[in-house]
Design a protein around this motif. Structure first.
Motif, PDB file in Angstrom:
ATOM      1  N   ASP A 221      62.050  13.802 -47.963  1.00 51.75           N
ATOM      2  CA  ASP A 221      63.435  13.341 -47.832  1.00 51.75           C
ATOM      3  C   ASP A 221      63.564  12.255 -46.772  1.00 51.75           C
ATOM      4  O   ASP A 221      64.542  12.179 -46.038  1.00 51.75           O
ATOM      5  CB  ASP A 221      64.378  14.505 -47.523  1.00 51.75           C
ATOM      6  N   SER A 222      62.546  11.404 -46.676  1.00 50.16           N
ATOM      7  CA  SER A 222      62.594  10.296 -45.727  1.00 50.16           C
ATOM      8  C   SER A 222      63.125   9.049 -46.433  1.00 50.16           C
ATOM      9  O   SER A 222      63.492   9.081 -47.599  1.00 50.16           O
ATOM     10  CB  SER A 222      61.191  10.011 -45.181  1.00 50.16           C
ATOM     11  N   GLY A 223      63.101   7.919 -45.735  1.00 56.54           N
ATOM     12  CA  GLY A 223      63.535   6.664 -46.339  1.00 56.54           C
ATOM     13  C   GLY A 223      62.373   5.861 -46.896  1.00 56.54           C
ATOM     14  O   GLY A 223      62.425   4.630 -46.924  1.00 56.54           O
ATOM     15  N   PHE A 224      61.311   6.542 -47.368  1.00 51.38           N
ATOM     16  CA  PHE A 224      60.108   5.849 -47.838  1.00 51.38           C
ATOM     17  C   PHE A 224      60.410   4.892 -48.990  1.00 51.38           C
ATOM     18  O   PHE A 224      61.196   5.186 -49.881  1.00 51.38           O
ATOM     19  CB  PHE A 224      59.070   6.865 -48.324  1.00 51.38           C
ATOM     20  N   PHE A 225      59.778   3.716 -48.933  1.00 54.26           N
ATOM     21  CA  PHE A 225      59.721   2.844 -50.094  1.00 54.26           C
ATOM     22  C   PHE A 225      58.543   1.893 -49.927  1.00 54.26           C
ATOM     23  O   PHE A 225      58.035   1.671 -48.829  1.00 54.26           O
ATOM     24  CB  PHE A 225      61.028   2.071 -50.309  1.00 54.26           C
ATOM     25  N   CYS A 226      58.073   1.366 -51.023  1.00 52.79           N
ATOM     26  CA  CYS A 226      56.948   0.434 -51.040  1.00 52.79           C
ATOM     27  C   CYS A 226      57.423  -0.892 -51.602  1.00 52.79           C
ATOM     28  O   CYS A 226      58.126  -0.933 -52.606  1.00 52.79           O
ATOM     29  CB  CYS A 226      55.810   0.989 -51.895  1.00 52.79           C
ATOM     30  N   GLU A 227      57.045  -1.978 -50.935  1.00 55.53           N
ATOM     31  CA  GLU A 227      57.437  -3.298 -51.425  1.00 55.53           C
ATOM     32  C   GLU A 227      56.217  -4.196 -51.552  1.00 55.53           C
ATOM     33  O   GLU A 227      55.285  -4.127 -50.752  1.00 55.53           O
ATOM     34  CB  GLU A 227      58.472  -3.940 -50.502  1.00 55.53           C
ATOM     35  N   GLY A 228      56.215  -5.015 -52.592  1.00 55.83           N
ATOM     36  CA  GLY A 228      55.142  -5.981 -52.783  1.00 55.83           C
ATOM     37  C   GLY A 228      55.574  -7.342 -52.293  1.00 55.83           C
ATOM     38  O   GLY A 228      56.617  -7.495 -51.659  1.00 55.83           O
ATOM     39  N   TYR A 229      54.778  -8.337 -52.594  1.00 51.85           N
ATOM     40  CA  TYR A 229      55.084  -9.679 -52.150  1.00 51.85           C
ATOM     41  C   TYR A 229      55.245 -10.622 -53.338  1.00 51.85           C
ATOM     42  O   TYR A 229      54.910 -11.784 -53.288  1.00 51.85           O
ATOM     43  CB  TYR A 229      53.973 -10.192 -51.234  1.00 51.85           C
ATOM     44  N   SER A 230      55.765 -10.107 -54.445  1.00 48.61           N
ATOM     45  CA  SER A 230      55.854 -10.904 -55.664  1.00 48.61           C
ATOM     46  C   SER A 230      56.906 -12.009 -55.556  1.00 48.61           C
ATOM     47  O   SER A 230      56.730 -13.085 -56.079  1.00 48.61           O
ATOM     48  CB  SER A 230      56.186 -10.009 -56.861  1.00 48.61           C
ATOM     49  N   SER A 231      58.008 -11.760 -54.858  1.00 51.43           N
ATOM     50  CA  SER A 231      59.039 -12.783 -54.706  1.00 51.43           C
ATOM     51  C   SER A 231      59.975 -12.403 -53.583  1.00 51.43           C
ATOM     52  O   SER A 231      60.036 -11.250 -53.160  1.00 51.43           O
ATOM     53  CB  SER A 231      59.836 -12.940 -56.004  1.00 51.43           C
ATOM     54  N   ASP A 232      60.703 -13.391 -53.089  1.00 51.16           N
ATOM     55  CA  ASP A 232      61.684 -13.123 -52.037  1.00 51.16           C
ATOM     56  C   ASP A 232      62.781 -12.197 -52.534  1.00 51.16           C
ATOM     57  O   ASP A 232      63.324 -11.396 -51.792  1.00 51.16           O
ATOM     58  CB  ASP A 232      62.311 -14.435 -51.557  1.00 51.16           C
ATOM     59  N   GLU A 233      63.095 -12.289 -53.822  1.00 48.04           N
ATOM     60  CA  GLU A 233      64.166 -11.471 -54.400  1.00 48.04           C
ATOM     61  C   GLU A 233      63.816  -9.988 -54.318  1.00 48.04           C
ATOM     62  O   GLU A 233      64.670  -9.159 -54.023  1.00 48.04           O
ATOM     63  CB  GLU A 233      64.387 -11.870 -55.855  1.00 48.04           C
ATOM     64  N   ASP A 234      62.548  -9.647 -54.565  1.00 55.79           N
ATOM     65  CA  ASP A 234      62.122  -8.251 -54.487  1.00 55.79           C
ATOM     66  C   ASP A 234      62.367  -7.693 -53.092  1.00 55.79           C
ATOM     67  O   ASP A 234      62.814  -6.568 -52.929  1.00 55.79           O
ATOM     68  CB  ASP A 234      60.635  -8.113 -54.831  1.00 55.79           C
ATOM     69  N   ILE A 245      67.386   8.613 -45.029  1.00 50.23           N
ATOM     70  CA  ILE A 245      68.332   9.386 -45.832  1.00 50.23           C
ATOM     71  C   ILE A 245      69.187  10.278 -44.928  1.00 50.23           C
ATOM     72  O   ILE A 245      68.668  11.058 -44.136  1.00 50.23           O
ATOM     73  CB  ILE A 245      67.597  10.234 -46.886  1.00 50.23           C
ATOM     74  N   VAL A 246      70.496  10.138 -45.048  1.00 48.34           N
ATOM     75  CA  VAL A 246      71.443  10.921 -44.258  1.00 48.34           C
ATOM     76  C   VAL A 246      71.890  12.168 -45.028  1.00 48.34           C
ATOM     77  O   VAL A 246      71.995  13.262 -44.470  1.00 48.34           O
ATOM     78  CB  VAL A 246      72.674  10.059 -43.892  1.00 48.34           C
ATOM     79  N   ARG A 247      72.134  12.001 -46.316  1.00 45.27           N
ATOM     80  CA  ARG A 247      72.596  13.111 -47.152  1.00 45.27           C
ATOM     81  C   ARG A 247      72.270  12.809 -48.605  1.00 45.27           C
ATOM     82  O   ARG A 247      72.216  11.646 -49.013  1.00 45.27           O
ATOM     83  CB  ARG A 247      74.118  13.300 -46.978  1.00 45.27           C
ATOM     84  N   GLN A 248      72.030  13.866 -49.384  1.00 46.39           N
ATOM     85  CA  GLN A 248      71.775  13.692 -50.812  1.00 46.39           C
ATOM     86  C   GLN A 248      72.206  14.930 -51.577  1.00 46.39           C
ATOM     87  O   GLN A 248      72.303  16.022 -51.020  1.00 46.39           O
ATOM     88  CB  GLN A 248      70.291  13.395 -51.069  1.00 46.39           C
ATOM     89  N   GLY A 249      72.494  14.731 -52.855  1.00 47.21           N
ATOM     90  CA  GLY A 249      72.930  15.838 -53.690  1.00 47.21           C
ATOM     91  C   GLY A 249      73.710  15.328 -54.893  1.00 47.21           C
ATOM     92  O   GLY A 249      73.916  14.125 -55.061  1.00 47.21           O
ATOM     93  N   CYS A 250      74.156  16.259 -55.732  1.00 49.72           N
ATOM     94  CA  CYS A 250      74.866  15.893 -56.956  1.00 49.72           C
ATOM     95  C   CYS A 250      76.378  15.847 -56.752  1.00 49.72           C
ATOM     96  O   CYS A 250      76.945  16.695 -56.063  1.00 49.72           O
ATOM     97  CB  CYS A 250      74.532  16.893 -58.068  1.00 49.72           C
TER      98      CYS A 250
END
Length: 352
Positions: A221-234, A245-250
């Motif tokens: 439940d962390s803020g993990f993400f992976c980013e590449g270097y394909s473009s500035d837009e990515d 992440i502060v809170r999550q649920g339905c």
């Protein structure tokens, strides 16, 4: 005597006939689990008796789906449920286990004390261990790791986890630490990030955790993400996911076009200030949408202009963005609505 309601909320359930996963409103009583197509339905779609039932967690039947648990009845019927996040799964499992145990012993349902202690290796409480590992001051430090032309955010290496377990006295040696880390991985507390760690986890080896500097992992439940270097837009798009992440649920959300209401999984991140929403039956790779919260106004409301009274009623709140886009949401309970509003208001004020 009438059954006592213990817990209720949204869960994703696998169909018993068709191989489809759907969001249902689930109610846990002291003698059964009932599930409804909608929260407002007066009669359940189905019922699972708990007397003599068995609970399996973690459930390995669906490798690509985490947070799944299985309830098996005395008639050899298997029912698969998936929670939307780790804490939710732990709460459901704890109460279902207790309900089954009380039925077997002929006692009335009562929750045990929530006081927990860590005494290894005699007894292992992975939930409590996970909390200690996430401590910002004394836990495992989250890093940015550049590898294979990708940047992994909010992650750490396999050997760092084992080092921490040994240094903190949670494991007597690296071999014991490896067993604990494998338990944390298979229970869903830790997630594999890089190719090396993912390959080991998918092979289902006895020790699925890799004690190496090249193996990458992250908190569930962390803020993990992976980013590449394909473009500035990515990079700009991925910027939304940097926040913890502060809170999550339905929550129930009204659509912008058809004005119909559907259950969506929401993840609130703090900096930058975004809340993303997803189809709970699918993964978190592609959100259905995002709301930039900076400068937004969040208030409780008693009705929605385009909603029919019988469709949705009570526990409603509204997000009005700085661009004056209106989002209408419904929480399951008044307390839950209050907590969501408080969390979103805080992020809207402090986040970028």
């Amino acid at each position: 005597m009438e059954p006592t309601m213990i817990r209720e909320g949204y869960l994703v359930k696998k169909g018993t006939v068709l191989n489809t996963w759907k969001v249902l409103w689930v109610v846990l009583a002291d003698d059964a689990i009932e599930f409804y197509k909608k929260k407002t339905d007066s009669s359940p779609k189905g019922m699972i008796p708990l007397k003599g039932a068995a609970l399996t967690t973690p459930c390995q039947n669906f490798p690509k789906k985490t947070l799944v648990f299985k309830v098996s009845t005395t008639k050899k019927q298997d029912h698969f449920f998936q929670a939307t996040h780790l804490e939710e799964r732990e709460l459901w499992i704890k109460d279902i286990k207790r309900a089954i145990s009380c039925l077997e012993s002929g006692k009335r349902f009562a929750r045990k004390s929530t006081r927990r202690s860590i005494r290894l290796p005699e007894s292992v409480n992975l939930s409590a261990l996970y909390v200690l590992m996430k401590d910002q001051d004394t836990g495992v430090k989250e890093l940015k790791v550049e590898k294979e032309k990708r940047l992994f955010n909010h992650c750490f290496t396999g050997n760092t986890v084992i080092d921490w377990l040994v240094s903190e006295g949670k494991a007597r040696n690296r071999a014991e630490g490896l067993m604990l880390a494998t338990g944390l991985l298979t229970e869903g507390f830790l997630q594999a990030a890089g190719d090396l760690s993912k390959d080991a986890a998918e092979k289902g080896a006895e020790c699925a955790f890799v004690d190496q500097t090249d193996a990458l992992y992250y908190f569930a439940d962390s803020g993990f993400f992976c980013e590449g270097y394909s473009s500035d837009e990515d990079v700009i798009v991925k910027e939304e996911f940097r926040g913890a992440i502060v809170r999550q649920g339905c929550l129930l959300k009204q659509g912008h076009r058809r004005k119909n209401w559907k259950v969506r999984k929401f993840i609130l991140r703090d900096d930058p200030a975004y809340i993303h929403y997803y189809d709970p039956t699918k993964g978190e790779e592609d959100p259905l949408g995002s709301i930039h919260l900076r400068g937004s106004v969040i208030t409780a409301v008693e009705y929605v202009p385009d909603a029919k009274r019988h469709e949705v009623d009570g526990n409603l709140f509204e997000i009005i963005t700085s661009d004056e886009i209106h989002y209408y949401l419904q929480a399951a309970t008044a307390e839950e609505r209050k907590d969501w509003i408080k969390a979103i208001q805080s992020v809207a004020k402090s986040g970028k």
